[in-house]
Design a protein around this motif. Structure first.
Motif, mmCIF file in Angstrom:
data_model
loop_
_atom_site.group_PDB
_atom_site.id
_atom_site.type_symbol
_atom_site.label_atom_id
_atom_site.label_comp_id
_atom_site.label_asym_id
_atom_site.label_seq_id
_atom_site.Cartn_x
_atom_site.Cartn_y
_atom_site.Cartn_z
ATOM 1 N N ARG A 1 1.582 19.267 -12.170
ATOM 2 C CA ARG A 1 1.453 20.094 -10.978
ATOM 3 C C ARG A 1 2.841 20.573 -10.545
ATOM 4 O O ARG A 1 3.854 19.987 -10.925
ATOM 5 N N GLU B 1 -8.103 15.274 -15.710
ATOM 6 C CA GLU B 1 -7.437 16.492 -15.268
ATOM 7 C C GLU B 1 -7.682 17.595 -16.295
ATOM 8 O O GLU B 1 -7.621 17.366 -17.500
ATOM 9 N N ALA C 1 -4.659 7.593 -7.056
ATOM 10 C CA ALA C 1 -5.361 7.807 -5.786
ATOM 11 C C ALA C 1 -6.858 7.919 -6.039
ATOM 12 O O ALA C 1 -7.677 7.368 -5.296
ATOM 13 N N LEU C 2 -7.214 8.621 -7.121
ATOM 14 C CA LEU C 2 -8.635 8.741 -7.442
ATOM 15 C C LEU C 2 -9.230 7.388 -7.787
ATOM 16 O O LEU C 2 -10.335 7.050 -7.354
ATOM 17 N N VAL D 1 0.620 4.280 -2.638
ATOM 18 C CA VAL D 1 0.409 5.667 -2.211
ATOM 19 C C VAL D 1 1.511 6.563 -2.772
ATOM 20 O O VAL D 1 1.246 7.675 -3.232
ATOM 21 N N PRO E 1 -1.774 11.410 -9.480
ATOM 22 C CA PRO E 1 -2.957 11.428 -8.603
ATOM 23 C C PRO E 1 -4.107 10.581 -9.126
ATOM 24 O O PRO E 1 -4.975 10.180 -8.347
ATOM 25 N N GLN E 2 -4.105 10.304 -10.411
ATOM 26 C CA GLN E 2 -5.198 9.482 -10.939
ATOM 27 C C GLN E 2 -5.259 8.114 -10.253
ATOM 28 O O GLN E 2 -6.327 7.517 -10.159
ATOM 29 N N SER F 1 0.761 7.373 -6.081
ATOM 30 C CA SER F 1 -0.394 8.266 -6.139
ATOM 31 C C SER F 1 0.010 9.731 -5.998
ATOM 32 O O SER F 1 -0.635 10.608 -6.564
ATOM 33 N N TYR F 2 1.070 9.986 -5.246
ATOM 34 C CA TYR F 2 1.518 11.373 -5.126
ATOM 35 C C TYR F 2 2.094 11.871 -6.454
ATOM 36 O O TYR F 2 1.990 13.052 -6.780
ATOM 37 N N GLN F 3 2.687 10.953 -7.206
ATOM 38 C CA GLN F 3 3.240 11.345 -8.505
ATOM 39 C C GLN F 3 2.140 11.423 -9.558
ATOM 40 O O GLN F 3 2.134 12.290 -10.413
ATOM 41 N N ILE G 1 0.840 -1.194 0.000
ATOM 42 C CA ILE G 1 0.000 0.000 0.000
ATOM 43 C C ILE G 1 0.878 1.249 0.000
ATOM 44 O O ILE G 1 0.545 2.251 -0.646
ATOM 45 N N LEU H 1 -8.335 4.614 -6.661
ATOM 46 C CA LEU H 1 -8.507 3.897 -5.400
ATOM 47 C C LEU H 1 -9.779 4.364 -4.691
ATOM 48 O O LEU H 1 -10.532 3.549 -4.142
ATOM 49 N N SER H 2 -10.044 5.655 -4.730
ATOM 50 C CA SER H 2 -11.287 6.161 -4.136
ATOM 51 C C SER H 2 -12.485 5.534 -4.814
ATOM 52 O O SER H 2 -13.445 5.113 -4.155
ATOM 53 N N TRP H 3 -12.441 5.478 -6.125
ATOM 54 C CA TRP H 3 -13.575 4.932 -6.855
ATOM 55 C C TRP H 3 -13.779 3.452 -6.513
ATOM 56 O O TRP H 3 -14.904 2.997 -6.333
ATOM 57 N N ALA I 1 7.698 19.045 -6.403
ATOM 58 C CA ALA I 1 7.638 18.979 -4.938
ATOM 59 C C ALA I 1 8.956 19.314 -4.276
ATOM 60 O O ALA I 1 9.371 18.648 -3.351
#
Lengths: 265, 265
Positions: B256, B250, B133-134, B123, B130-131, B126-128, B119, B136-138, B259
């Motif tokens: 973006r 996006e 992470a999204l 994650v 973001p899709q 996902s920071y690199q 995991i 995963l939400s879905w 960092a």
DNA sequence: CGAAATTTTGATCACGTTCAACTTCAGTGG
DNA sequence: CCACTGAAGTTGAACGTGATCAAAATTTCG
């Protein structure tokens, strides 16, 4: 009903949803401000009004600030199953906003105060700040885990066990947003609501409630529940609190100060 | 048991999990390759073996390539509730990996082939991107919606209705990953598994199964289920398929802000 | 083939639903 | 102030569903 957002930053930082966020992730500078700017409207919904209606498209995320609601489904035969109760800090539109049309309705059980943003805006922010997308995953996962507990409740637990589990769960969830005392909390639900949440008939819920009272496990006055024998209840309901992990923070590949940066957690 | 990942890109692109991803999001260039490189191991688990054990920490996401599993909870009194069945394309470790310790076990019902990643690695990606992470939400939201249906099943539906709903749900889910025919599918579950999923006793499930057969709604040979009267079943089970929306893409194609700023802790 | 697992059938009965009546209480208007 | 109303809570009696326990039949598999 709908008012201008008009939330100051200090009010916002005390929002129970922000409190929940803080348990999952260390907010970066500007994160809370970004989230606050996402809010398109805030509103107070009168009790008994539906916030989401089964079968219709719904594309918002609403953060409950105050009040109680219930996600439910009405069956053909008139029966109702409550899937989850929504407490301060919870999100309306999860999972409804991820579906082409919501599969469930959400009704305000008390007057309820919410802040709303569109799911599209939230997603757009997530592309800029992925931690929001991760937070959403964590919230959805918690929702799934809660549903799982409810499923065990209605599938394999006796009414006594269900009720014990239900009360402990609500207490635990209210506690994490600072809305419960050590061993008591306000529960402004009618017995019909609780019965529909537990898959019981109202008379039987009533008897079960009376049973727990007679056994000295709980006491109820007005709508305040007192957990008299917490350990007894936990044993009865086989309640284990759901503890979410924190979201792993972003890892910076250029580790110029590795010794410092290493997080001993 | 564990083998090297050794999946070629073309095999990977036919993975049922990748198929599910493709229904939620238009993969960006390199996305699939990134995901594939996340895989730490692939394995075949023999049937009846547990993949996840209730009460232990679990920090992986496993993508089921082939085979069937079940997420379940064992109660003190020996009863078992199956929360969800895992089909090809499903994710093991959701929501278990989001909790300090898994609340449920997962057992392989047939031999099952999975690809696993941690995991944390997911994650980090996902920071690199973001899709991810999204996505995963879905996925988590879909899981929550599925659990909600199961909750309605055990809470407020009669055994006949439950079974009808269950069969239609499995069929629909298998269909989306290309593992079901128009109106039939293989279901390698014993009646005990189905009974535990529906919160029924084995004898009563057996009778209910016989009932649906007698009514000419379904037929079963070996472990292949045939939906003879699909509309009748849908009416009986009040089944509405869960249709996930696509994840909004996006808006601004430029990346973006990198960092390299301070760690806003 | 024999042993074990699974499926099927049967008999009994406890639990929780259903339906109904009654109580209590808050709100409202006469 | 009390009568009226409706919602919520409480209690009781009767019924029926689905659990439980047991055993037989069938299939699976070593």
């Amino acid at each position: 009903m709908t008012t201008l957002p008009g939330t100051t930053m200090s009010e916002w930082s005390r929002h129970p949803f922000v409190a929940r966020l803080g348990r999952m992730i260390e907010p970066r500078k500007g994160d809370l401000e970004c989230l606050r700017r996402l809010i398109e409207s805030s509103a107070t919904i009168r009790k008994h009004r539906d916030l989401v209606i089964d079968g219709y498209e719904y594309r918002k995320l609403c953060f409950v600030e105050e009040g109680f609601a219930a996600r439910y489904k009405l069956l053909r035969n008139g029966k109702r199953q409550i899937l989850n109760v929504l407490l301060p800090g919870d999100v309306v539109g999860l999972p409804g906003s991820f579906l082409e049309r919501a599969n469930y309705s959400v009704i305000a059980v008390t007057d309820i105060r919410i802040h709303a943003c569109s799911i599209e805006a939230y997603v757009a922010l997530s592309y800029q700040r992925p931690q929001f997308a991760l937070a959403l995953s964590w919230l959805a996962a918690q929702e799934a885990a809660l549903h799982a507990e409810h499923l065990i409740n209605t599938g394999r637990r006796t009414p006594r066990e269900r009720l014990a589990h239900f009360l402990l769960e609500i207490h635990s969830r209210l506690e994490t947003v600072g809305r419960a005392a050590e061993s008591s909390f306000d529960l402004p639900f009618s017995q019909e609501v609780i019965a529909d949440a537990l898959g019981l008939s109202v008379p039987h819920l009533n008897r079960t409630l009376a049973l727990l009272r007679a056994e000295g496990l709980i006491a109820v006055h007005d709508h305040r529940v007192e957990l008299i024998d917490t350990t007894g209840l936990q044993a009865l309901g086989q309640f284990q609190p759901l503890v979410l992990t924190r979201i792993p923070p972003e890892h910076f590949p250029e580790r110029r100060t590795p010794a410092f940066r290493r997080d001993a957690r």
